[in-house]
Design an enzyme around this catalytic site. Structure first.
Site, PDB file in Angstrom:
ATOM      1  N   GLU A   1      22.871  32.898  37.844  1.00 42.36           N
ATOM      2  CA  GLU A   1      21.626  33.671  37.664  1.00 42.36           C
ATOM      3  C   GLU A   1      20.395  32.955  38.202  1.00 42.36           C
ATOM      4  O   GLU A   1      19.494  33.583  38.760  1.00 42.36           O
ATOM      5  CB  GLU A   1      21.426  34.015  36.180  1.00 42.36           C
ATOM      6  CG  GLU A   1      22.289  35.171  35.680  1.00 42.36           C
ATOM      7  CD  GLU A   1      23.675  34.756  35.220  1.00 42.36           C
ATOM      8  OE1 GLU A   1      24.140  33.652  35.572  1.00 42.36           O
ATOM      9  OE2 GLU A   1      24.310  35.549  34.500  1.00 42.36           O
TER      10      GLU A   1
ATOM     11  N   GLY B   1      27.432  37.645  34.347  1.00 39.25           N
ATOM     12  CA  GLY B   1      27.937  38.473  33.244  1.00 39.25           C
ATOM     13  C   GLY B   1      29.462  38.450  33.153  1.00 39.25           C
ATOM     14  O   GLY B   1      30.024  38.715  32.092  1.00 39.25           O
TER      15      GLY B   1
ATOM     16  N   ALA C   1      26.537  40.950  36.503  1.00 38.38           N
ATOM     17  CA  ALA C   1      25.783  42.181  36.286  1.00 38.38           C
ATOM     18  C   ALA C   1      25.479  42.774  37.659  1.00 38.38           C
ATOM     19  O   ALA C   1      25.487  42.059  38.675  1.00 38.38           O
ATOM     20  CB  ALA C   1      24.503  41.866  35.528  1.00 38.38           C
TER      21      ALA C   1
ATOM     22  N   GLU D   1      30.195  35.458  31.188  1.00 32.51           N
ATOM     23  CA  GLU D   1      29.695  35.707  29.826  1.00 32.51           C
ATOM     24  C   GLU D   1      30.616  36.640  29.041  1.00 32.51           C
ATOM     25  O   GLU D   1      30.868  36.418  27.861  1.00 32.51           O
ATOM     26  CB  GLU D   1      28.274  36.298  29.905  1.00 32.51           C
ATOM     27  CG  GLU D   1      27.266  35.264  30.406  1.00 32.51           C
ATOM     28  CD  GLU D   1      25.875  35.857  30.607  1.00 32.51           C
ATOM     29  OE1 GLU D   1      25.734  36.751  31.476  1.00 32.51           O
ATOM     30  OE2 GLU D   1      24.956  35.453  29.894  1.00 32.51           O
TER      31      GLU D   1
HETATM   32  N1  DAK Z   1      26.297  43.298  41.804  1.00 34.17           N
HETATM   33  C1  DAK Z   1      26.363  44.354  42.662  1.00 34.17           C
HETATM   34  N2  DAK Z   1      27.213  44.389  43.703  1.00 34.17           N
HETATM   35  C2  DAK Z   1      28.013  43.333  43.908  1.00 34.17           C
HETATM   36  C3  DAK Z   1      27.996  42.210  43.047  1.00 34.17           C
HETATM   37  C4  DAK Z   1      27.077  42.234  41.938  1.00 34.17           C
HETATM   38  N3  DAK Z   1      27.010  41.235  41.039  1.00 34.17           N
HETATM   39  N4  DAK Z   1      28.895  41.313  43.499  1.00 34.17           N
HETATM   40  C5  DAK Z   1      29.455  41.871  44.572  1.00 34.17           C
HETATM   41  N5  DAK Z   1      28.932  43.081  44.830  1.00 34.17           N
HETATM   42  C6  DAK Z   1      29.268  43.991  45.918  1.00 34.17           C
HETATM   43  C7  DAK Z   1      28.711  43.485  47.230  1.00 34.17           C
HETATM   44  O1  DAK Z   1      27.357  43.859  47.349  1.00 34.17           O
HETATM   45  C8  DAK Z   1      29.612  44.174  48.226  1.00 34.17           C
HETATM   46  O2  DAK Z   1      29.195  45.515  48.354  1.00 34.17           O
HETATM   47  P1  DAK Z   1      29.170  46.233  49.815  1.00 34.17           P
HETATM   48  O3  DAK Z   1      28.271  45.395  50.657  1.00 34.17           O
HETATM   49  O4  DAK Z   1      30.603  46.195  50.275  1.00 34.17           O
HETATM   50  O5  DAK Z   1      28.650  47.605  49.526  1.00 34.17           O
HETATM   51  C9  DAK Z   1      30.956  44.191  47.513  1.00 34.17           C
HETATM   52  O6  DAK Z   1      30.665  44.009  46.120  1.00 34.17           O
HETATM   53  C10 DAK Z   1      31.872  43.055  47.965  1.00 34.17           C
HETATM   54  O7  DAK Z   1      31.156  41.855  47.836  1.00 34.17           O
HETATM   55  P2  DAK Z   1      31.009  40.787  49.030  1.00 34.17           P
HETATM   56  O8  DAK Z   1      31.062  41.457  50.352  1.00 34.17           O
HETATM   57  O9  DAK Z   1      29.822  39.946  48.725  1.00 34.17           O
HETATM   58  O10 DAK Z   1      32.359  39.959  48.843  1.00 34.17           O
HETATM   59  P3  DAK Z   1      32.607  38.428  49.214  1.00 34.17           P
HETATM   60  O11 DAK Z   1      34.066  38.206  49.079  1.00 34.17           O
HETATM   61  O12 DAK Z   1      31.963  38.072  50.509  1.00 34.17           O
HETATM   62  O13 DAK Z   1      31.857  37.578  48.066  1.00 34.17           O
HETATM   63  C11 DAK Z   1      31.198  37.080  45.816  1.00 34.17           C
HETATM   64  C12 DAK Z   1      32.287  37.690  46.752  1.00 34.17           C
HETATM   65  C13 DAK Z   1      31.612  37.378  44.361  1.00 34.17           C
HETATM   66  C14 DAK Z   1      31.130  35.568  46.012  1.00 34.17           C
HETATM   67  C15 DAK Z   1      29.823  37.720  46.162  1.00 34.17           C
HETATM   68  O14 DAK Z   1      29.979  39.144  46.138  1.00 34.17           O
HETATM   69  C16 DAK Z   1      28.741  37.339  45.210  1.00 34.17           C
HETATM   70  O15 DAK Z   1      28.175  36.236  45.251  1.00 34.17           O
HETATM   71  N6  DAK Z   1      28.394  38.289  44.320  1.00 34.17           N
HETATM   72  C17 DAK Z   1      27.288  38.105  43.373  1.00 34.17           C
HETATM   73  C18 DAK Z   1      27.690  37.140  42.315  1.00 34.17           C
HETATM   74  C19 DAK Z   1      26.552  36.888  41.362  1.00 34.17           C
HETATM   75  O16 DAK Z   1      25.497  36.366  41.732  1.00 34.17           O
HETATM   76  N7  DAK Z   1      26.800  37.270  40.146  1.00 34.17           N
HETATM   77  C20 DAK Z   1      25.837  37.071  39.076  1.00 34.17           C
HETATM   78  C21 DAK Z   1      25.042  38.317  38.946  1.00 34.17           C
HETATM   79  S1  DAK Z   1      23.665  38.049  37.924  1.00 34.17           S
HETATM   80  C22 DAK Z   1      20.175  40.485  31.959  1.00 34.17           C
HETATM   81  C23 DAK Z   1      21.294  40.096  31.331  1.00 34.17           C
HETATM   82  C24 DAK Z   1      22.352  39.589  32.046  1.00 34.17           C
HETATM   83  C25 DAK Z   1      22.263  39.468  33.418  1.00 34.17           C
HETATM   84  C26 DAK Z   1      21.126  39.868  34.018  1.00 34.17           C
HETATM   85  C27 DAK Z   1      20.083  40.378  33.318  1.00 34.17           C
HETATM   86  N8  DAK Z   1      19.068  40.985  31.229  1.00 34.17           N
HETATM   87  C28 DAK Z   1      18.615  40.236  30.144  1.00 34.17           C
HETATM   88  C29 DAK Z   1      18.242  41.919  31.901  1.00 34.17           C
HETATM   89  C30 DAK Z   1      23.347  38.952  34.157  1.00 34.17           C
HETATM   90  C31 DAK Z   1      23.135  38.643  35.466  1.00 34.17           C
HETATM   91  C32 DAK Z   1      24.209  38.403  36.394  1.00 34.17           C
HETATM   92  O17 DAK Z   1      25.383  38.515  36.095  1.00 34.17           O
END
Ligand code: DAK
Length: 260
Positions: free
Chosen positions: A134, A111, A66, A114
């Site tokens: 998360e 997400g 997400a 998921e």
């Molecule tokens: N959201 C927003 N931007 C993201 C992103 C994300 N999940 N993942 C990557 N990006 C963006 C980065 O910020 C970066 O943007 P700029 O800095 O270039 O502007 C660009 O994509 C490239 O990412 P990286 O520079 O970080 O690339 P790397 O190769 O170094 O790393 C990575 C890739 C996938 C390992 C890293 O980007 C990373 O860890 N990303 C986050 C992964 C993560 O934590 N995903 C889970 C998100 S939480 C809900 C229901 C569901 C959810 C939430 C609430 N409700 C009930 C309200 C679900 C939550 C989730 O999915």
């Protein structure tokens, strides 16, 4: 239809929906979730389509989760709205009356895992990475991850992933039962299309009934589920495809299914 964050195309009987937000590694914001909903509806209305493939644009990510930037400032009401939009999107994928194959071509985090798990099954490239990180963000999976993941791989393995937030490789995801098959990145789409074509060549009503019975029966007790199977199975005998499939076998030829 004009979409901002997805690409939807049709190649004969195969539909391909690619989540396309490269600047954020295809992260799911509300706008993208709504695009996916409209894309699923368009695919559903495309009667020629027999199988849908869900993938991510680019070579790096399927869906990196997400959108953290969008979620950061949400209050509880906005989070509820976000969660409901996510749940509805995944339910539309799960309930599509034709098979949906996830072709996971890179990061599938939060997400991303998921949404892949809401598909009927998952093929992955060798560089794919799965995980539900998360808890590292101070929340926990909210698009069905606490429910679909345990049903797919069992409670213990799902809890290990959910509590640690660790990332696993495609090979590890295969061993855990998240992924059905792993391919080199360059052949993932070709292999996924091969399977989609194999499904598309079968009687569409039978495939559709089978999807419904597997999903609806999964949470019933065995005798209720077998009874559902009996009725759906009998319904199959009211179709032209059943007559054609069995006649073709007797006549030693390939069936010409019409999906009727
Ligand atoms: N959201 C927003 N931007 C993201 C992103 C994300 N999940 N993942 C990557 N990006 C963006 C980065 O910020 C970066 O943007 P700029 O800095 O270039 O502007 C660009 O994509 C490239 O990412 P990286 O520079 O970080 O690339 P790397 O190769 O170094 O790393 C990575 C890739 C996938 C390992 C890293 O980007 C990373 O860890 N990303 C986050 C992964 C993560 O934590 N995903 C889970 C998100 S939480 C809900 C229901 C569901 C959810 C939430 C609430 N409700 C009930 C309200 C679900 C939550 C989730 O999915």
């Amino acid at each position: 239809m004009d979409y901002k964050n997805i690409l939807l195309s049709f190649e004969g009987e195969i539909g391909i929906l690619a989540i396309n937000r490269p600047k954020a590694l295809n992260a799911l914001n509300i706008e993208t979730l709504k695009d996916i909903q409209m894309g699923i509806q368009e695919a559903k209305d495309h009667s020629e389509m027999k199988v849908l493939i869900l993938t991510g644009s680019g070579e790096k990510a399927f869906v990196a989760g997400a959108d953290i930037a969008e979620m950061k400032g949400m209050n509880s009401i906005e989070a509820l709205n976000f969660s409901k939009t996510g749940h509805l999107t995944l339910k539309m994928i799960q309930d599509l009356d034709r098979p949906v194959i996830a072709a996971v071509n890179g990061y599938a985090l939060g997400g991303g895992t998921e949404i892949a798990v809401a598909c009927d099954f998952i093929y992955a490239s060798e560089n794919a990475r799965f995980g539900v990180p998360e808890v590292t963000l101070g929340i926990f999976p909210g698009f069905g991850g606490t429910q679909r993941l345990p049903r797919l791989i069992g409670k213990g393995k799902a809890k290990e992933l959910i509590f640690t937030g660790k990332m696993v490789t495609a090979q590890e995801a295969y061993q855990m039962g998240i992924v059905n098959r792993v391919f080199p990145a360059a052949s993932l789409m070709e292999e996924t299309k091969k399977t989609a074509l194999q499904i598309a060549a079968n009687g569409a009503v039978g495939v559709r009934l089978a999807k419904m019975v597997v999903d609806a029966g999964f949470n019933m007790d065995l005798s209720e589920a077998c009874s559902l199977e009996s009725y759906a199975f009998s319904f199959g005998f009211a179709t032209e495809d059943q007559k054609e499939g069995m006649t073709a076998f007797i006549e030693k030829r390939k069936p010409n299914f019409k999906g009727k």
